[in-house]
Structures are given as structure tokens and as C-alpha cells.
Write an enzyme that holds these catalytic residues in place. Structure first.
Site, mmCIF file in Angstrom:
data_model
loop_
_atom_site.group_PDB
_atom_site.id
_atom_site.type_symbol
_atom_site.label_atom_id
_atom_site.label_comp_id
_atom_site.label_asym_id
_atom_site.label_seq_id
_atom_site.Cartn_x
_atom_site.Cartn_y
_atom_site.Cartn_z
ATOM 1 N N HIS A 1 0.845 -1.199 0.000
ATOM 2 C CA HIS A 1 0.000 0.000 0.000
ATOM 3 C C HIS A 1 0.880 1.247 0.000
ATOM 4 O O HIS A 1 2.105 1.171 0.174
ATOM 5 C CB HIS A 1 -0.955 -0.002 1.197
ATOM 6 C CG HIS A 1 -0.290 0.061 2.537
ATOM 7 N ND1 HIS A 1 0.503 -0.946 3.028
ATOM 8 C CD2 HIS A 1 -0.311 1.032 3.509
ATOM 9 C CE1 HIS A 1 0.935 -0.629 4.236
ATOM 10 N NE2 HIS A 1 0.469 0.570 4.543
ATOM 11 N N HIS B 1 1.545 3.798 1.955
ATOM 12 C CA HIS B 1 2.024 4.496 3.140
ATOM 13 C C HIS B 1 3.550 4.446 3.101
ATOM 14 O O HIS B 1 4.145 3.413 2.755
ATOM 15 C CB HIS B 1 1.477 3.867 4.425
ATOM 16 C CG HIS B 1 0.080 4.312 4.736
ATOM 17 N ND1 HIS B 1 -0.728 3.661 5.647
ATOM 18 C CD2 HIS B 1 -0.647 5.362 4.263
ATOM 19 C CE1 HIS B 1 -1.902 4.283 5.722
ATOM 20 N NE2 HIS B 1 -1.870 5.309 4.896
ATOM 21 N N ASP C 1 6.115 4.120 4.967
ATOM 22 C CA ASP C 1 6.977 3.115 5.589
ATOM 23 C C ASP C 1 6.956 1.792 4.838
ATOM 24 O O ASP C 1 7.649 0.847 5.227
ATOM 25 C CB ASP C 1 6.611 2.907 7.062
ATOM 26 C CG ASP C 1 5.153 2.518 7.278
ATOM 27 O OD1 ASP C 1 4.292 2.929 6.478
ATOM 28 O OD2 ASP C 1 4.872 1.790 8.256
ATOM 29 N N HIS D 1 -7.303 -1.739 5.736
ATOM 30 C CA HIS D 1 -6.445 -0.721 6.335
ATOM 31 C C HIS D 1 -7.082 0.643 6.078
ATOM 32 O O HIS D 1 -8.222 0.735 5.617
ATOM 33 C CB HIS D 1 -5.040 -0.831 5.730
ATOM 34 C CG HIS D 1 -3.996 -0.037 6.453
ATOM 35 N ND1 HIS D 1 -3.944 0.077 7.820
ATOM 36 C CD2 HIS D 1 -2.930 0.698 5.981
ATOM 37 C CE1 HIS D 1 -2.920 0.821 8.171
ATOM 38 N NE2 HIS D 1 -2.287 1.220 7.075
ATOM 39 N N ASP E 1 -0.258 -4.222 6.761
ATOM 40 C CA ASP E 1 -1.111 -3.439 7.647
ATOM 41 C C ASP E 1 -2.590 -3.775 7.468
ATOM 42 O O ASP E 1 -3.139 -3.662 6.362
ATOM 43 C CB ASP E 1 -0.906 -1.954 7.370
ATOM 44 C CG ASP E 1 0.536 -1.521 7.625
ATOM 45 O OD1 ASP E 1 1.403 -2.397 7.721
ATOM 46 O OD2 ASP E 1 0.769 -0.306 7.720
ATOM 47 N N HIS F 1 5.949 -5.644 12.259
ATOM 48 C CA HIS F 1 5.354 -4.301 12.172
ATOM 49 C C HIS F 1 5.033 -3.755 13.562
ATOM 50 O O HIS F 1 3.971 -3.201 13.811
ATOM 51 C CB HIS F 1 4.096 -4.312 11.289
ATOM 52 C CG HIS F 1 3.730 -2.950 10.768
ATOM 53 N ND1 HIS F 1 2.844 -2.116 11.400
ATOM 54 C CD2 HIS F 1 4.134 -2.270 9.658
ATOM 55 C CE1 HIS F 1 2.704 -0.993 10.717
ATOM 56 N NE2 HIS F 1 3.488 -1.062 9.656
#
Length: 301
Positions: free
Chosen positions: A60, A62, A64, A140, A210, A268
């Protein structure tokens, strides 16, 4: 099946921990899964050859999970790469990467192929004669997929004593290994089961990045050899899971138990916790076979 953890902590990188990225070696493939900041440094540290990476899977958008991608793509160019690179990830990833390449006048000299994902149902996104890769839709805060990597069954193992006892010509060996019966010159049919043993059991790896707790993915990952499942929080901070779109170690263990997986691998972690062994302890109250990821850790399954 070998898994190298390049980074497995949430949010921001620190001097001693890295955001998410890992390398899966399965059936002669090397797949890069997510590409957080610092990924290429960790690839070097773990002595993984850049040239062997032909597919990158991004869960995804994001930071990180993909801020290291443009650096890796650029380094491949500087190193004179000519092998195509395939990047599988959410719609928008191509726009982000190509804009950076455009504004820095750093277009790659090697073919760069984007395979953008928009489907909210599981789909096959890569397949060859050895491996198949499917998406695992996750819940998420933004569109997000996990990935299921599955080996395909190999050839059956010839029982040479039996084969030679029937004086079967070598020309038939390939067909026998593929599961075919043999018809002798006199018309006698020799069952494949008599001439072969089963191939090695196939292995599978489910990567669940996530995600909130969500039982919809259980049928997709049922019985996998290894399940990597995010465990950002402990139960003491479970109230943060829903609004942030993350899971606790106990929730990850519950998914592993319901899916009857072989091994649960946690990662994570929120950087608020000083001891990641707490995640294993919490998960083991629900599911027995638990491993914890850590940067630089290598697992052979």
C-alpha cells in the site's frame, strides 16, 4: 523457502530499526516484498544480489512501505541494470515513481513495468511453471493488499529400481515424472503410483501487511506454511487498532489459529515497546507456533 527480514517496525525509521521490507526466496525466485526507507542499504548488508530481484510487491501507499522504492530503482540504473523490473502495487504507485524520475531526469535504461492493482477481491498477479502469487485484500486506512506466494507441485520422484525392473526406456522418464502411466509393448499398463513417489510437499507464504482484524482473509490463507501478520500493538493498546487500521499480537494469533497455519510470524511493531518478546508471549496464549521477525533475521522454512 527462505525469508530475510530487512525491516519490520512501523512508522518512522530509527538508527537501529527499519520500516517494512523483506525478501522471499521460493523455488528459485527472489521476491522483494514492500520497500520501506533504507531497503537498498539492508539488501547490501544482507548480501542479497540486486540483479536477482525481478519482482517487487508493494502492499500500500504508506511511506513506511514504499519510500525506499525510488532509491532502489535509481540505484539499479546507476549499476547499469538491463534486466526488466516488475513492480506490483496499488494504482498511483506508477505516478509517484515516474514523477520522481521525470523531475530528476533519471529515466531508467532498463524496462520498468508497473502492474497496478485496484481489485478488492483476491486475484492472481504473477504465475509461472514454479510459483503463483495472489493478492490478499486487507482492511487498512487506504487500499491495501497482502500477498500469497505458493509453490506449484514438482515432478514425481522416480523409483529407479521399479522402473529398471520393467526395463522401461529412458524416453518415458519425463512423462512418468509428470504422473503418466506406462504401457509396455505387450499392452500391460504399469500404474504411475507403482513407479514413483509423491513430490516434495509444496510450501506457501502469506504476507499480511497493515490490516485491522478481519476474518474474511482466513479462507485465502488457510493451511499456509507460514503466515506473516502485522502485530503493531499489544492488547494493552488494543483501543488503537480500529482507528489506525492495525492489529494486536493476540488478534494476529487468532487469525493464525482460525486459518490453521503452520507458523505465525509477527512483525510491524510499534516503536513504543522496548521488548518485542512481549508480542510472542501474548500470541502464544492463543497459537503455539509463533516466531517474531526482527531486522536482519533469516528464516529457513
Amino acid at each position: 523457502m527462505k525469508l530475510t527480514i530487512l525491516g519490520c517496525y512501523s512508522a518512522t525509521p530509527r538508527t537501529f530499526t527499519n520500516p517494512t521490507s523483506q525478501v522471499l526466496e521460493i523455488n528459485n525466485h527472489i521476491f522483494l516484498i514492500d520497500c520501506g526507507e533504507g531497503t537498498q542499504v539492508e539488501l547490501r548488508r544482507n548480501k542479497i544480489k540486486f540483479s536477482r530481484i525481478k519482482h517487487v510487491f508493494v502492499s500500500h501507499l504508506h511511506g513506511d512501505h514504499f519510500f525506499g522504492l525510488i532509491g532502489l530503482v535509481s540505484t539499479f540504473r546507476l549499476l547499469g541494470r538491463d534486466t526488466p523490473l516488475h513492480i506490483h502495487g496499488p494504482k498511483g504507485l506508477k505516478e509517484v515513481v515516474t514523477l520522481q524520475l521525470k523531475l530528476s531526469n533519471s529515466w531508467t535504461d532498463y524496462p520498468l513495468h508497473f502492474h497496478e492493482l485496484t481489485n478488492t477481491e483476491s486475484e492472481v498477479i504473477f504465475e509461472d511453471e514454479k510459483v503463483v502469487v495472489k493478492t490478499i485484500p486487507l482492511q487498512h486506512r487506504v487500499y491495501c493488499n497482502g500477498f500469497l506466494f505458493q509453490e506449484k507441485p514438482g515432478d514425481r520422484k522416480l523409483l529407479m529400481g521399479k522402473v529398471q525392473n520393467y526395463n522401461i526406456d529412458i524416453a518415458y522418464y519425463r512423462a512418468i515424472k509428470k504422473g503418466k502411466d506406462v504401457v509396455l509393448d505387450d499392452g500391460t499398463v504399469i500404474s504411475n503410483q507403482e513407479l514413483t513417489d509423491d513430490p516434495k510437499p509444496v510450501k506457501s507464504y502469506a504476507y499480511c501487511s497493515d490490516t485491522r482484524y478481519d476474518e474474511k482473509k482466513v479462507p485465502l490463507i488457510e493451511g499456509v506454511t507460514v503466515l506473516y501478520h502485522e502485530s503493531t500493538f499489544l492488547e494493552s493498546h488494543k483501543h488503537l487498532c480500529e482507528k489506525t487500521g492495525h492489529s494486536s499480537a493476540a488478534e494476529a494469533a487468532t487469525i493464525a489459529k482460525k486459518a490453521k497455519v503452520g507458523t505465525l510470524l509477527l512483525g510491524h511493531y510499534s516503536t513504543r515497546y522496548e521488548n518485542i518478546e512481549l508480542f510472542r508471549e501474548e500470541a502464544k496464549t492463543i497459537f503455539s507456533n509463533v516466531e517474531i521477525a526482527d531486522d536482519g533475521k533469516v528464516f529457513d522454512f
